[in-house]
Design a protein around this motif. Structure first.
Motif, PDB file in Angstrom:
ATOM      1  N   ASP A 139       0.832  -1.216   0.000  1.00 50.89           N
ATOM      2  CA  ASP A 139       0.000   0.000   0.000  1.00 50.89           C
ATOM      3  C   ASP A 139       0.861   1.258   0.000  1.00 50.89           C
ATOM      4  O   ASP A 139       0.510   2.265  -0.638  1.00 50.89           O
ATOM      5  N   GLU A 140       1.982   1.223   0.726  1.00 55.50           N
ATOM      6  CA  GLU A 140       2.881   2.381   0.713  1.00 55.50           C
ATOM      7  C   GLU A 140       3.411   2.625  -0.695  1.00 55.50           C
ATOM      8  O   GLU A 140       3.496   3.787  -1.147  1.00 55.50           O
TER       9      GLU A 140
ATOM     10  N   GLN B 199       0.852   4.225  -2.813  1.00 50.95           N
ATOM     11  CA  GLN B 199       0.627   5.620  -2.448  1.00 50.95           C
ATOM     12  C   GLN B 199       1.651   6.558  -3.080  1.00 50.95           C
ATOM     13  O   GLN B 199       1.315   7.659  -3.519  1.00 50.95           O
TER      14      GLN B 199
ATOM     15  N   PRO C  10       6.164   6.951   3.213  1.00 52.26           N
ATOM     16  CA  PRO C  10       5.435   7.983   2.460  1.00 52.26           C
ATOM     17  C   PRO C  10       5.772   9.399   2.905  1.00 52.26           C
ATOM     18  O   PRO C  10       5.896  10.315   2.072  1.00 52.26           O
TER      19      PRO C  10
ATOM     20  N   MET D 156      -2.068  14.525  -1.950  1.00 56.83           N
ATOM     21  CA  MET D 156      -1.596  13.228  -1.463  1.00 56.83           C
ATOM     22  C   MET D 156      -1.801  13.156   0.040  1.00 56.83           C
ATOM     23  O   MET D 156      -1.635  14.153   0.757  1.00 56.83           O
TER      24      MET D 156
ATOM     25  N   GLY E  76      -4.828   6.712  -2.607  1.00 61.76           N
ATOM     26  CA  GLY E  76      -3.712   6.095  -1.892  1.00 61.76           C
ATOM     27  C   GLY E  76      -4.046   4.753  -1.288  1.00 61.76           C
ATOM     28  O   GLY E  76      -3.218   4.180  -0.578  1.00 61.76           O
ATOM     29  N   HIS E  77      -5.250   4.238  -1.550  1.00 61.78           N
ATOM     30  CA  HIS E  77      -5.675   2.936  -1.031  1.00 61.78           C
ATOM     31  C   HIS E  77      -5.648   2.891   0.495  1.00 61.78           C
ATOM     32  O   HIS E  77      -5.328   1.854   1.102  1.00 61.78           O
ATOM     33  N   HIS E  78      -5.978   4.009   1.124  1.00 62.98           N
ATOM     34  CA  HIS E  78      -6.017   4.046   2.581  1.00 62.98           C
ATOM     35  C   HIS E  78      -7.370   3.537   3.073  1.00 62.98           C
ATOM     36  O   HIS E  78      -8.402   3.739   2.413  1.00 62.98           O
TER      37      HIS E  78
END
Length: 588
Positions: A388-389, A392, A433, A482, A560-562
């Motif tokens: 995920d990072e 992002q 990130p 971001m 960012g797929h958070h």
């Protein structure tokens, strides 16, 4: 006064059937084992002695019994009393003057397994120079020994089983033939079931013929191997082959291997034979020195098995190294299928790490490439430890001229961190990130001063979400915002979320752990190079600025797929409706 323990034979048989042996079918293996051991003992004295085992199912004997005859060494009356009537006493324990490891059975309980399918066992046996003896044993613990009514014509033993009422199916010709073939097809003696020979195949890997081995793998394991690797461990008396799976294997699944001891099948699904990382292979081998457990259905875990496991792992490792040298294309195909196993080995093995660095392509924000190619092109290996990072920051980092490796997959980060150990000049750097902001351009002093009111207003909108607003200039210009969070900020957020779900006592504990420094707050980085952000920063309508910043925050989370908290979902909804309301009102 010393007394002797009394043994309830029915209880022992129940113990064997329910806790030691997996199935009554093992009685065939135990009968074969005793017959082969008797033949081995006789041929040690007379190499020219016959080596034959004959099994006669009930439809051959005609009286409902099963008979197993061998041309082995036989027993005297004294030995019958000594061995057949004593549980746990094995005739293979140096009593004949032979090394114990020369024999298949060593525990003195094999004959008892026959009581799993029989109510009565008869043993007619004759040793060289001795009269024939008849031993009769019953499931209730009784036994008798007497001279036979008529002598056997030849030295050897015949075991007769009188079946139990519920065990007739285990003595059928078809069943006995299948079991004798399964357990004894590789035995170096002649084994016949009703005049049909079930032995004589020999070891499939001696001499080695690839077409034979491929067909054997299809029949035994059900797949066509990617490759076949020869195995040999002299100290364990081991020879065999390993079949490499042609499809990905589950590392968590227990691999089953086919194991023979002195050419008698021990297990069809033995575990713990290869190192855990070698889950991509299934092996079949015969060993003369490894020890079985008492049930003879698994290998006994001792130092020899451990060293054998390491030796087999070394041979698979050597095969990979040779493949890299002789057939790189083939190695690439293998890695596409079984990279997890190779990477697991590379975590501890320098040679495998060099192989992975050179041949396994990893995901980067400048395209898939091997670590060796990445180092050659960019020098410093920057990497993220979570997928995920990488998602992002990957595209934005590339736009800043900052190559990054996605090391979020299994073992990748560990492999990169081991690189300096084998390549002293290798440089690595873990990227978070939040580190990306150091590569963004600050605004010109005058412009930054002019945008301070906007930043302050945006910060007030984000305060309730625990987020710091930063205005920077970065590429690509098409990305308006971001959302960046480092490890400490993620930890602090998790503490806050947990605090809301626990009682006061635990809440106080979490408060003591929590940190409230600004550096621990996630950042919403607004991109001044984006035309939309510039227009928003110039708006005079404070309410519209708040809605726009909230919407940019929501979009940054999604891109960012958070994970979305309930408060984030509510914010997305309210900002969307608020902006829609503004647009409709303006239209009116």
């Amino acid at each position: 006064m010393d007394r002797t323990f009394q043994v309830d034979l029915r209880g022992v048989v129940d113990l064997l059937s329910h806790h030691l042996y997996a199935s009554p079918r093992v009685y065939v293996r135990e009968l074969l084992q005793n017959a082969v051991d008797a033949i081995t003992a006789r041929r040690a004295l007379d190499p020219a002695a016959p080596a034959r085992v004959r099994i006669e199912p009930p439809d051959v004997t005609g009286d409902g019994t099963l008979r197993v005859s061998d041309t082995g060494i036989g027993l005297t009356e004294e030995q019958v009393h000594q061995f057949l009537a004593t549980i746990g006493r094995s005739s293979k324990r140096d009593d004949f003057g032979f090394a114990r490891h020369d024999f298949l059975g060593q525990f003195g309980i094999g004959l008892l397994s026959c009581f799993l399918v029989a109510d009565e066992i008869r043993v007619l046996t004759r040793a060289e120079g001795s009269p024939t003896v008849l031993w009769r044993g019953f499931a209730d613990g009784r036994y008798s020994v007497a001279p036979a009514g008529e002598d056997r014509l030849h030295v050897g033993t015949t075991v007769t089983l009188v079946p139990r009422r519920d065990a007739d199916q285990w003595l059928l010709r078809r069943t006995v033939t299948e079991l004798a073939t399964l357990y004894g097809s590789l035995l170096p003696v002649t084994v016949e079931v009703a005049d049909v020979q079930v032995t004589g195949e020999g070891l499939p890997w001696r001499p080695r013929r690839d077409d034979v081995l491929v067909q054997y793998c299809r029949e035994v394991f059900g797949f066509t191997p990617f490759d076949v690797v020869d195995l040999s461990v002299p100290e364990a008396g081991l020879t065999g082959v390993a079949f490499v799976l042609p499809t990905p294997a589950n590392p968590a699944a227990r691999a089953g291997h086919r194991v023979y001891l002195k050419r008698m099948l021990l297990a069809e699904g033995a575990e713990g034979v290869l190192p855990e990382w070698a889950f991509f292979a299934r092996c079949v081998f015969d060993a003369g020195e490894l020890r079985p457990t008492a049930s003879r259905e698994a290998l006994y875990e001792d130092q020899l098995l451990e060293s054998t496991r390491e030796a087999l792992g070394d041979q698979l490792r050597g095969w990979l190294v040779r493949l890299a040298t002789r057939d790189p294309r083939r190695l690439t195909e293998f890695l596409e299928i079984h990279h997890l196993g190779v990477k697991a080995l590379a975590v501890h093995d320098d040679e495998m790490l060099r192989l992975v660095e050179r041949w396994w392509p990893m995901e980067t924000n400048v395209g898939r490439m091997t670590l060796a190619d990445f180092r050659a092109a960019h020098g410093l290996v920057r990497y993220t430890v979570q997928v995920d990072e990488f998602r992002q920051i990957g595209a934005v980092a590339a736009a800043q001229g900052m190559p990054v490796v996605n090391a979020g997959y299994v073992y990748d980060a560990q492999l990169i961190e081991r690189l300096p150990l084998i390549e002293p000049g290798a440089m690595i750097e873990r990227v978070e990130p939040s580190d990306l902001t150091t590569h963004f351009d600050p605004l010109e002093p005058g412009l930054e001063l002019a945008r301070r009111p906007f930043v302050a207003h945006a910060q007030r909108a984000m305060d309730r979400l625990g987020c710091e607003v930063v205005l920077r200039a970065f590429d690509p210009a098409g990305m308006p915002a971001m959302y960046l969070v480092n490890r400490s900020a993620a930890f602090a957020a998790e503490l806050r979320a947990t605090r809301e779900r626990v009682d006061e006592v635990w809440a106080d504990v979490l408060d003591a752990l929590a940190r409230t420094d600004d550096e621990d707050r996630p950042q919403l980085v607004l991109n001044h190079r984006n035309p939309l952000v510039r227009r928003v920063s110039e708006l005079a309508d404070d309410d519209l600025v708040r809605l726009a910043v909230e919407a940019l925050y929501g979009q940054a989370l999604l891109l960012g797929h958070h994970p979305l908290r309930p408060a984030d979902a509510a914010l997305l909804n309210s900002s969307f409706l608020g902006l829609l309301n503004k647009a409709v009102a303006r239209e009116d």
